[in-house]
Design a protein around this motif. Structure first.
Motif, short mmCIF file in Angstrom:
data_model
loop_
_atom_site.label_atom_id
_atom_site.label_comp_id
_atom_site.label_asym_id
_atom_site.label_seq_id
_atom_site.Cartn_x
_atom_site.Cartn_y
_atom_site.Cartn_z
N ALA A 83 23.76 59.21 -28.80
CA ALA A 83 22.33 58.97 -28.55
C ALA A 83 21.96 59.34 -27.12
O ALA A 83 20.92 59.95 -26.88
CB ALA A 83 21.99 57.50 -28.83
N ASP A 84 22.82 59.00 -26.16
CA ASP A 84 22.56 59.37 -24.76
C ASP A 84 22.49 60.88 -24.60
O ASP A 84 21.62 61.40 -23.88
CB ASP A 84 23.65 58.81 -23.84
N ARG A 85 23.38 61.60 -25.27
CA ARG A 85 23.39 63.06 -25.16
C ARG A 85 22.15 63.68 -25.80
O ARG A 85 21.60 64.65 -25.29
CB ARG A 85 24.66 63.63 -25.79
N ILE A 86 21.70 63.09 -26.90
CA ILE A 86 20.47 63.59 -27.54
C ILE A 86 19.27 63.33 -26.64
O ILE A 86 18.44 64.22 -26.42
CB ILE A 86 20.28 62.94 -28.93
N GLU A 87 19.18 62.11 -26.09
CA GLU A 87 18.05 61.77 -25.21
C GLU A 87 18.04 62.62 -23.94
O GLU A 87 16.99 62.93 -23.40
CB GLU A 87 18.09 60.29 -24.86
N ALA A 88 19.21 63.02 -23.47
CA ALA A 88 19.30 63.86 -22.26
C ALA A 88 19.12 65.35 -22.60
O ALA A 88 19.27 66.19 -21.72
CB ALA A 88 20.65 63.65 -21.58
N ASN A 89 18.81 65.65 -23.86
CA ASN A 89 18.63 67.04 -24.32
C ASN A 89 19.88 67.89 -24.14
O ASN A 89 19.79 69.11 -24.00
CB ASN A 89 17.42 67.70 -23.63
N GLU A 90 21.05 67.26 -24.14
CA GLU A 90 22.30 68.01 -24.10
C GLU A 90 22.67 68.50 -25.50
O GLU A 90 23.43 69.45 -25.65
CB GLU A 90 23.43 67.13 -23.57
N VAL A 91 22.13 67.82 -26.51
CA VAL A 91 22.39 68.16 -27.90
C VAL A 91 21.05 68.17 -28.62
O VAL A 91 20.24 67.27 -28.43
CB VAL A 91 23.30 67.08 -28.57
N GLU A 92 20.80 69.21 -29.42
CA GLU A 92 19.57 69.26 -30.19
C GLU A 92 19.85 68.68 -31.57
O GLU A 92 20.76 69.12 -32.28
CB GLU A 92 19.09 70.70 -30.33
N ALA A 93 19.10 67.66 -31.95
CA ALA A 93 19.30 67.03 -33.25
C ALA A 93 17.96 66.95 -33.97
O ALA A 93 17.01 66.38 -33.45
CB ALA A 93 19.89 65.64 -33.08
N ASN A 94 17.90 67.57 -35.16
CA ASN A 94 16.67 67.45 -35.94
C ASN A 94 16.88 66.56 -37.15
O ASN A 94 15.95 66.21 -37.85
CB ASN A 94 16.13 68.81 -36.36
N SER A 95 18.13 66.19 -37.42
CA SER A 95 18.42 65.20 -38.46
C SER A 95 19.82 64.64 -38.23
O SER A 95 20.65 65.26 -37.59
CB SER A 95 18.31 65.81 -39.85
N VAL A 96 20.02 63.45 -38.79
CA VAL A 96 21.31 62.78 -38.66
C VAL A 96 21.64 62.12 -39.99
O VAL A 96 20.76 61.55 -40.64
CB VAL A 96 21.26 61.69 -37.55
N LEU A 97 22.87 62.22 -40.39
CA LEU A 97 23.34 61.56 -41.61
C LEU A 97 24.51 60.66 -41.20
O LEU A 97 25.47 61.13 -40.59
CB LEU A 97 23.79 62.58 -42.65
N LEU A 98 24.43 59.38 -41.52
CA LEU A 98 25.47 58.42 -41.18
C LEU A 98 26.01 57.83 -42.48
O LEU A 98 25.26 57.27 -43.28
CB LEU A 98 24.90 57.30 -40.29
N ILE A 99 27.30 58.00 -42.71
CA ILE A 99 27.95 57.49 -43.92
C ILE A 99 28.99 56.46 -43.50
O ILE A 99 29.89 56.76 -42.72
CB ILE A 99 28.63 58.64 -44.70
#
Length: 79
Positions: free
Chosen positions: A23-39
């Motif tokens: 989550a920190d990496r997504i918020e810092a724009n280090e990782v682009e995430a347009n969807s997430v799947l958690l199983i």
């Protein structure tokens, strides 16, 4: 889709720590995430499946969750 390895930080068995790090990496724009799947596998029961975002359009996460459930059924039934 891009798989991003988590090299530093909490151990792989520290699930909350790994999720916070991602989550920190997504918020810092280090990782682009347009969807997430958690199983989350459940002993003796169906896995808990959560999806967020819009990967394939209006109902993309529903399709991804259904594919994940199908994979679990095929692999759990084979055991």
């Amino acid at each position: 889709m891009k798989v991003v390895p988590l090299h530093t930080g909490p151990t792989v068995t520290d699930i909350p720590g790994q999720l916070r790090q991602m989550a920190d990496r997504i918020e810092a724009n280090e990782v682009e995430a347009n969807s997430v799947l958690l199983i989350i596998p459940q002993t003796g029961d169906w896995p808990m499946i959560f999806g967020w975002g819009d990967h394939l359009g209006d109902h993309g996460n529903i399709a991804v969750c259904e594919m994940a459930k199908h994979w679990f059924v095929q692999n759990l039934a084979a055991r």
